[in-house]
Design an enzyme around this catalytic site. Structure first.
Site, PDB file in Angstrom:
ATOM      1  N   SER A 112      31.812   8.404 -57.292  1.00  0.00           N
ATOM      2  CA  SER A 112      33.025   7.708 -56.862  1.00  0.00           C
ATOM      3  C   SER A 112      33.359   6.556 -57.804  1.00  0.00           C
ATOM      4  O   SER A 112      33.545   6.798 -58.990  1.00  0.00           O
ATOM      5  CB  SER A 112      32.842   7.250 -55.410  1.00  0.00           C
ATOM      6  OG  SER A 112      34.091   7.148 -54.806  1.00  0.00           O
ATOM      7  N   LYS A 161      33.585   6.862 -61.950  1.00  0.00           N
ATOM      8  CA  LYS A 161      34.560   6.318 -62.917  1.00  0.00           C
ATOM      9  C   LYS A 161      33.776   5.547 -63.984  1.00  0.00           C
ATOM     10  O   LYS A 161      34.059   5.618 -65.183  1.00  0.00           O
ATOM     11  CB  LYS A 161      35.539   5.353 -62.220  1.00  0.00           C
ATOM     12  CG  LYS A 161      36.261   5.922 -60.983  1.00  0.00           C
ATOM     13  CD  LYS A 161      37.177   4.874 -60.351  1.00  0.00           C
ATOM     14  CE  LYS A 161      37.384   5.002 -58.846  1.00  0.00           C
ATOM     15  NZ  LYS A 161      38.073   6.131 -58.314  1.00  0.00           N
ATOM     16  N   TRP A 180      41.289  12.789 -51.248  1.00  0.00           N
ATOM     17  CA  TRP A 180      41.591  11.463 -51.818  1.00  0.00           C
ATOM     18  C   TRP A 180      41.251  11.416 -53.317  1.00  0.00           C
ATOM     19  O   TRP A 180      41.886  10.727 -54.090  1.00  0.00           O
ATOM     20  CB  TRP A 180      40.791  10.407 -51.041  1.00  0.00           C
ATOM     21  CG  TRP A 180      41.111   8.979 -51.320  1.00  0.00           C
ATOM     22  CD1 TRP A 180      40.237   8.029 -51.752  1.00  0.00           C
ATOM     23  CD2 TRP A 180      42.368   8.314 -51.157  1.00  0.00           C
ATOM     24  NE1 TRP A 180      40.868   6.818 -51.873  1.00  0.00           N
ATOM     25  CE2 TRP A 180      42.182   6.959 -51.517  1.00  0.00           C
ATOM     26  CE3 TRP A 180      43.636   8.726 -50.740  1.00  0.00           C
ATOM     27  CZ2 TRP A 180      43.211   6.011 -51.474  1.00  0.00           C
ATOM     28  CZ3 TRP A 180      44.664   7.779 -50.703  1.00  0.00           C
ATOM     29  CH2 TRP A 180      44.446   6.460 -51.075  1.00  0.00           C
ATOM     30  N   HIS A 239      33.131  13.643 -49.294  1.00  0.00           N
ATOM     31  CA  HIS A 239      32.913  12.697 -50.384  1.00  0.00           C
ATOM     32  C   HIS A 239      31.490  12.128 -50.295  1.00  0.00           C
ATOM     33  O   HIS A 239      31.188  11.360 -49.382  1.00  0.00           O
ATOM     34  CB  HIS A 239      33.955  11.583 -50.190  1.00  0.00           C
ATOM     35  CG  HIS A 239      33.984  10.563 -51.268  1.00  0.00           C
ATOM     36  ND1 HIS A 239      34.495  10.832 -52.513  1.00  0.00           N
ATOM     37  CD2 HIS A 239      33.586   9.271 -51.293  1.00  0.00           C
ATOM     38  CE1 HIS A 239      34.418   9.738 -53.254  1.00  0.00           C
ATOM     39  NE2 HIS A 239      33.860   8.779 -52.538  1.00  0.00           N
TER      40      HIS A 239
HETATM   41  C1  GTR Z   1      37.608   4.339 -52.309  1.00  0.00           C
HETATM   42  C2  GTR Z   1      38.457   4.276 -53.540  1.00  0.00           C
HETATM   43  C3  GTR Z   1      38.083   5.375 -54.481  1.00  0.00           C
HETATM   44  C4  GTR Z   1      36.589   5.561 -54.625  1.00  0.00           C
HETATM   45  C5  GTR Z   1      35.798   5.236 -53.389  1.00  0.00           C
HETATM   46  C6  GTR Z   1      34.293   4.988 -53.575  1.00  0.00           C
HETATM   47  O1  GTR Z   1      37.941   3.381 -51.373  1.00  0.00           O
HETATM   48  O2  GTR Z   1      39.791   4.403 -53.140  1.00  0.00           O
HETATM   49  O3  GTR Z   1      38.730   5.199 -55.717  1.00  0.00           O
HETATM   50  O4  GTR Z   1      36.091   4.889 -55.709  1.00  0.00           O
HETATM   51  O5  GTR Z   1      36.283   4.137 -52.721  1.00  0.00           O
HETATM   52  O6  GTR Z   1      33.880   4.386 -54.579  1.00  0.00           O
HETATM   53  O7  GTR Z   1      33.546   5.390 -52.705  1.00  0.00           O
END
Ligand code: GTR
Length: 396
Positions: free
Chosen positions: A227, A231, A318, A369
């Protein structure tokens, strides 16, 4: 089966159709800003690659003011040779650094398999979840970092927590490495590094340590993140070519997902929710993704000719799984310059059918996720395949 359930069931089985690249109007990986076509590995390495890297620095992640600081120092705090029932040696390393604004420390945990020929390749996880997920004592065991399995498969399992570099909050870049290294006498520039770049900088300092440890094969180390950590892993791999394999797990917006798809989380939303992650210039592209001089397939292309792996989860809209997959598809031209296969397909696979033949790996895991043991096993399969390792290397 009810009609809706049937549709969902079929969607999992059927390959997902692709949006044609023309529809998205993606910038071309192999065309320079002044319109020249890149046709050789040299022209990529010495011309186009640095150009694309600079665009990402200037407009997305920001520019780190320092590489390896001269103050960098490794303190081996503890070495235990009989960890995990004798399977691993645990080293706890403090990586110390200092700048004009103070000093900082990355607490690196490393498990090195004992029964394996040295030096050993491996994986470093940038942990963005609670520290219990990377418990160095192994009292808490989490699928987010299955160190025992990694060791059992003959790999080094290393990790650190992202907050050692910079807490994940918007404080005007006062704390963490920004406070330590940023100049105080000038105004912060719109391409100054954000928090994602700060965390990526930390993974590079872990690599500095790996290079110093004769038990670790630093030429075969993977950087892994989930996540926001995904990145970070991608940006780290772009900035630091010492990583032979770069792994993005469910990284989504401004990770592996194409911005121009405008699906799931978008640039405006991420900049509003997390104003500290990227550089200020990135905010110019709120609701203007089509004007970005880059898109995320170009970030993946920056790994070429090294290995890169992107994973998505089927219930993670998402993060836009199709956008992540398409970025892999459209990164391939940089690999083809080297006569290497990128992803090797343009058809999105059904869940739990990893694509691993080329230099870009991809899978869509069924579920939510998360970073799970399934994902880790896929990453290790990919490493086995491309690094020519097999179970006998693991000492099992
Ligand atoms: C969310 C964000 C994502 C992702 C995620 C995470 O809130 O919108 O871009 O990075 O967090 O890191 O779990």
């Amino acid at each position: 089966m009810k009609p809706l359930a049937l549709t969902v069931f079929l969607a999992f089985l059927a390959p997902v159709a692709l949006a044609a690249p023309e529809d998205l109007n993606l910038p071309e990986v192999l065309k320079t800003l002044d319109g020249k076509r890149v046709t050789s590995p040299e022209a990529w390495r010495d011309g186009r690659r640095p150009e694309v890297l600079e665009l990402f620095r200037e407009f997305v992640y920001g520019r780190a003011p320092v590489g390896r600081p001269s103050s960098l120092r490794f303190e081996i705090r503890d070495t235990l040779e009989d960890f995990m029932s004798g399977d691993a040696t645990r080293k706890l390393i403090d990586i110390h650094f200092a700048g004009a604004g103070g000093r900082g420390t990355i607490h690196l945990t490393v498990f090195i398999p004992n029964k394996v020929k040295k030096p050993v390749p491996g994986f470093v996880l940038i942990c963005n979840r609670g520290r219990e997920n990377i418990d160095p004592e192994r009292k808490t065991i989490s699928g987010f970092w299955p160190a025992e399995q990694i060791v059992r498969r003959g790999y080094v399992a290393a990790t650190f927590h992202n907050s050692d570099l910079d807490p994940d909050e918007h404080d005007g870049f006062k704390n963490g490495v920004h406070g330590i290294f940023d100049r105080k006498d000038t105004e912060r520039s719109p391409d100054a590094w954000g928090t994602i770049a700060a965390w990526a900088w930390g993974a590079s300092r872990a690599m500095d340590y790996f290079e110093s440890d004769p038990d670790i094969d630093s030429s075969k180390m993977a950087v892994v993140g989930h996540s926001r950590g995904g990145k970070t892993a991608l940006w780290c791999g772009a900035e630091d070519e010492r990583f032979a394999l770069v792994i993005s797990n469910d990284s989504g917006c401004t990770g592996a997902a194409l911005a121009r798809r405008k699906s799931g989380e978008r640039v405006a939303r991420i900049n509003k929710g997390f104003p500290h992650w990227f550089c200020d210039n990135y905010k110019q592209f709120n609701d203007r993704e089509d004007e970005l001089p880059v898109d995320q397939h170009m970030l993946i292309a920056l790994m070429a000719p090294r290995l890169v792996y992107v994973a998505s989860a089927s219930e993670d809209a998402w993060a836009d799984p199709l956008g992540e997959f398409l970025a892999c598809v459209h990164a391939a031209p940089a690999y083809e310059l080297y006569g290497l296969e990128g992803l090797g397909t343009a058809i999105m696979p059904p869940p739990d059918r990893p694509i691993q033949a080329g230099h870009i790996g991809y899978h869509l895991r069924k579920g939510k996720h998360n970073l799970t043991e399934y994902d880790w096993n896929c990453y290790m399969d990919f490493a086995d395949k491309h690094w020519g390792r097999n179970i006998s290397d693991s000492g099992q």
